[in-house]
Design a protein around this motif. Sequence first.
Motif, mmCIF file in Angstrom:
data_model
loop_
_atom_site.group_PDB
_atom_site.id
_atom_site.type_symbol
_atom_site.label_atom_id
_atom_site.label_comp_id
_atom_site.label_asym_id
_atom_site.label_seq_id
_atom_site.Cartn_x
_atom_site.Cartn_y
_atom_site.Cartn_z
ATOM 1 N N ALA A 78 0.822 -1.215 0.000
ATOM 2 C CA ALA A 78 0.000 0.000 0.000
ATOM 3 C C ALA A 78 0.856 1.265 0.000
ATOM 4 O O ALA A 78 0.315 2.366 -0.073
ATOM 5 N N GLN A 79 2.172 1.095 0.108
ATOM 6 C CA GLN A 79 3.125 2.212 0.133
ATOM 7 C C GLN A 79 2.796 3.201 1.255
ATOM 8 O O GLN A 79 2.780 4.412 1.068
ATOM 9 N N ILE A 80 2.534 2.620 2.447
ATOM 10 C CA ILE A 80 2.221 3.416 3.638
ATOM 11 C C ILE A 80 3.345 3.237 4.652
ATOM 12 O O ILE A 80 3.752 2.101 4.934
ATOM 13 N N PRO A 81 3.883 4.303 5.218
ATOM 14 C CA PRO A 81 4.877 4.165 6.285
ATOM 15 C C PRO A 81 4.343 3.289 7.408
ATOM 16 O O PRO A 81 3.150 3.340 7.744
ATOM 17 N N TRP A 82 5.236 2.482 8.003
ATOM 18 C CA TRP A 82 4.794 1.563 9.047
ATOM 19 C C TRP A 82 5.938 1.295 10.017
ATOM 20 O O TRP A 82 7.104 1.564 9.727
ATOM 21 N N ALA A 83 5.582 0.767 11.174
ATOM 22 C CA ALA A 83 6.564 0.409 12.198
ATOM 23 C C ALA A 83 5.956 -0.668 13.071
ATOM 24 O O ALA A 83 4.728 -0.792 13.174
ATOM 25 N N ALA A 84 6.826 -1.460 13.713
ATOM 26 C CA ALA A 84 6.350 -2.563 14.547
ATOM 27 C C ALA A 84 7.111 -2.617 15.854
ATOM 28 O O ALA A 84 8.298 -2.278 15.924
ATOM 29 N N VAL A 85 6.401 -3.016 16.907
ATOM 30 C CA VAL A 85 7.018 -3.491 18.144
ATOM 31 C C VAL A 85 6.611 -4.958 18.291
ATOM 32 O O VAL A 85 5.729 -5.437 17.581
ATOM 33 N N PHE A 86 7.240 -5.657 19.218
ATOM 34 C CA PHE A 86 7.071 -7.107 19.274
ATOM 35 C C PHE A 86 6.430 -7.559 20.586
ATOM 36 O O PHE A 86 6.499 -6.874 21.608
ATOM 37 N N GLY A 87 5.792 -8.745 20.509
ATOM 38 C CA GLY A 87 5.091 -9.301 21.657
ATOM 39 C C GLY A 87 5.657 -10.637 22.075
ATOM 40 O O GLY A 87 6.725 -11.067 21.618
ATOM 41 N N ASN A 88 4.925 -11.333 22.932
ATOM 42 C CA ASN A 88 5.433 -12.580 23.506
ATOM 43 C C ASN A 88 5.445 -13.733 22.514
ATOM 44 O O ASN A 88 6.202 -14.691 22.689
ATOM 45 N N HIS A 89 4.640 -13.669 21.440
ATOM 46 C CA HIS A 89 4.603 -14.780 20.476
ATOM 47 C C HIS A 89 5.564 -14.599 19.305
ATOM 48 O O HIS A 89 5.752 -15.526 18.522
ATOM 49 N N ASP A 90 6.152 -13.422 19.171
ATOM 50 C CA ASP A 90 6.986 -13.159 17.997
ATOM 51 C C ASP A 90 8.278 -13.967 17.990
ATOM 52 O O ASP A 90 8.767 -14.338 16.920
ATOM 53 N N ALA A 91 8.853 -14.203 19.149
ATOM 54 C CA ALA A 91 10.178 -14.837 19.202
ATOM 55 C C ALA A 91 10.174 -16.095 20.057
ATOM 56 O O ALA A 91 11.115 -16.366 20.789
ATOM 57 N N GLU A 92 9.112 -16.885 19.968
ATOM 58 C CA GLU A 92 9.052 -18.136 20.717
ATOM 59 C C GLU A 92 9.685 -19.295 19.950
ATOM 60 O O GLU A 92 9.892 -20.362 20.518
ATOM 61 N N GLY A 93 9.962 -19.090 18.675
ATOM 62 C CA GLY A 93 10.492 -20.164 17.851
ATOM 63 C C GLY A 93 11.957 -19.981 17.536
ATOM 64 O O GLY A 93 12.770 -19.705 18.426
ATOM 65 N N THR A 94 12.300 -20.061 16.269
ATOM 66 C CA THR A 94 13.700 -20.066 15.852
ATOM 67 C C THR A 94 14.198 -18.696 15.404
ATOM 68 O O THR A 94 15.272 -18.591 14.819
ATOM 69 N N ILE A 95 13.431 -17.658 15.662
ATOM 70 C CA ILE A 95 13.852 -16.307 15.310
ATOM 71 C C ILE A 95 13.791 -15.432 16.548
ATOM 72 O O ILE A 95 12.948 -15.637 17.428
ATOM 73 N N THR A 96 14.711 -14.474 16.648
ATOM 74 C CA THR A 96 14.750 -13.575 17.797
ATOM 75 C C THR A 96 14.093 -12.248 17.446
ATOM 76 O O THR A 96 13.948 -11.893 16.274
ATOM 77 N N ARG A 97 13.726 -11.498 18.488
ATOM 78 C CA ARG A 97 13.162 -10.175 18.227
ATOM 79 C C ARG A 97 14.215 -9.246 17.621
ATOM 80 O O ARG A 97 13.879 -8.354 16.837
ATOM 81 N N GLU A 98 15.494 -9.471 17.950
ATOM 82 C CA GLU A 98 16.551 -8.676 17.329
ATOM 83 C C GLU A 98 16.594 -8.918 15.815
ATOM 84 O O GLU A 98 16.753 -7.983 15.017
ATOM 85 N N GLN A 99 16.437 -10.175 15.419
ATOM 86 C CA GLN A 99 16.422 -10.495 13.990
ATOM 87 C C GLN A 99 15.186 -9.908 13.312
ATOM 88 O O GLN A 99 15.262 -9.408 12.182
ATOM 89 N N LEU A 100 14.050 -9.962 13.990
ATOM 90 C CA LEU A 100 12.834 -9.378 13.430
ATOM 91 C C LEU A 100 12.967 -7.872 13.275
ATOM 92 O O LEU A 100 12.556 -7.298 12.256
ATOM 93 N N HIS A 101 13.575 -7.230 14.273
ATOM 94 C CA HIS A 101 13.739 -5.776 14.201
ATOM 95 C C HIS A 101 14.684 -5.408 13.056
ATOM 96 O O HIS A 101 14.415 -4.469 12.294
ATOM 97 N N THR A 102 15.765 -6.157 12.921
ATOM 98 C CA THR A 102 16.693 -5.916 11.814
ATOM 99 C C THR A 102 16.003 -6.104 10.474
ATOM 100 O O THR A 102 16.212 -5.329 9.526
ATOM 101 N N LEU A 103 15.147 -7.125 10.396
ATOM 102 C CA LEU A 103 14.438 -7.397 9.153
ATOM 103 C C LEU A 103 13.483 -6.273 8.787
ATOM 104 O O LEU A 103 13.409 -5.852 7.618
ATOM 105 N N GLN A 104 12.752 -5.746 9.774
ATOM 106 C CA GLN A 104 11.808 -4.684 9.422
ATOM 107 C C GLN A 104 12.535 -3.439 8.904
ATOM 108 O O GLN A 104 12.034 -2.730 8.033
ATOM 109 N N LEU A 105 13.742 -3.195 9.406
ATOM 110 C CA LEU A 105 14.488 -2.009 8.992
ATOM 111 C C LEU A 105 14.941 -2.070 7.536
ATOM 112 O O LEU A 105 15.362 -1.053 6.972
ATOM 113 N N THR A 106 14.883 -3.242 6.909
ATOM 114 C CA THR A 106 15.314 -3.368 5.518
ATOM 115 C C THR A 106 14.243 -2.917 4.533
ATOM 116 O O THR A 106 14.540 -2.786 3.328
ATOM 117 N N TYR A 107 13.020 -2.676 4.990
ATOM 118 C CA TYR A 107 11.926 -2.354 4.079
ATOM 119 C C TYR A 107 11.864 -0.849 3.797
ATOM 120 O O TYR A 107 12.046 -0.035 4.702
#
Length: 332
Positions: A78-107
């Motif tokens: 939609a070409q809309i600016p966006w941002a995310a914070v993370f919750g308890n379910h985001d990093a329960e598996g094989t990815i960390t919130r640090e990795q998720l935060h780094t990933l969002q910054l690439t967009y």
Amino acid sequence: MAKDLRFRADGTLKIVQFTDPEFAAEDEAEAQMVEMMQRILAAEQPDLVVYTGDVICSAGHPDPAGAFRRACDVPERAQIPWAAVFGNHDAEGTITREQLHTLQLTYPYNYAMQDPPGVRGSGNYLRTVTGRDGHAAAALYFLDSGSYSPLEYGRMGFYDWIRRDQIDWYARESYRLTAANHGTPLPALAFFHIPLPEYNDVWDFNVCYGERSGPFSCAPWVNSGMFAAMVEQGDVMGTFAGHDHGHDYWGDWYGIRLCFGRTTRNAYLDRPFLPGARVIVLHEGERCFDTWVHLADGTVQREQARHEPEGRTPEIGAWGIHDQARKNLTKG
């Protein structure tokens, strides 16, 4: 692309809050959720989209990064600016919130910021909103509320809390912006996943508007002082949390409006509860904002049901919750 949030020519800034979408299985339910999110964005035409945690459900997921990318694609397409914070379910598996935060910054349309050094968590950052005079006219704080309590469950609760170094970081940034604004605090909002303990206080002891599913909100049992810091700083006029899927209420507590988003996915609920989004509109030069709920069926709830304060009973009071939980843990 310059990443500068600005008030519109009419002096407004519109935010759509999506919370707890829990992208996971690429199935029909997820496709319907994405379609709903796209309809809401098309109808509301916001200046910013904010995910307030549990963007994905990562536990046992074979490709959590792929699930997160699908969430990122919604505002990106939609070409809309966006941002995310993370919750308890985001990093329960094989990815960390640090990795998720780094990933969002690439967009390209992502407006999150690098984490400040020495501050706990990942996804602590500040964005200012530029006014028509070219100066910062409002502030948006984003905070990592963690996931689960590091202390023994039976002693100090299940969910994490905003820590002291995060509160200190917020206070420093708030002081800095106030000084730059000739001693007047900038009107500010704060976004995080797990609600503060005061979300229970406002429901029990003040008039609220909206729904609460269950006898309490799943806030941390430790009160680390984030709310008190915001009262002292005098800038934050509203906070926006997720986490409790059946809650969408808001109420004023000592001058700060504590708001839940409207869950973007009806998960864990045993009753009909239309998903949707919360919409927030800031007004330049004013210490106020408008907010409403936009539901999956297109309904816009500008006026939510009024709830009168009922106080607390020992069974579900702030400390009664804890006492009952301890008793449940010792059964059997």
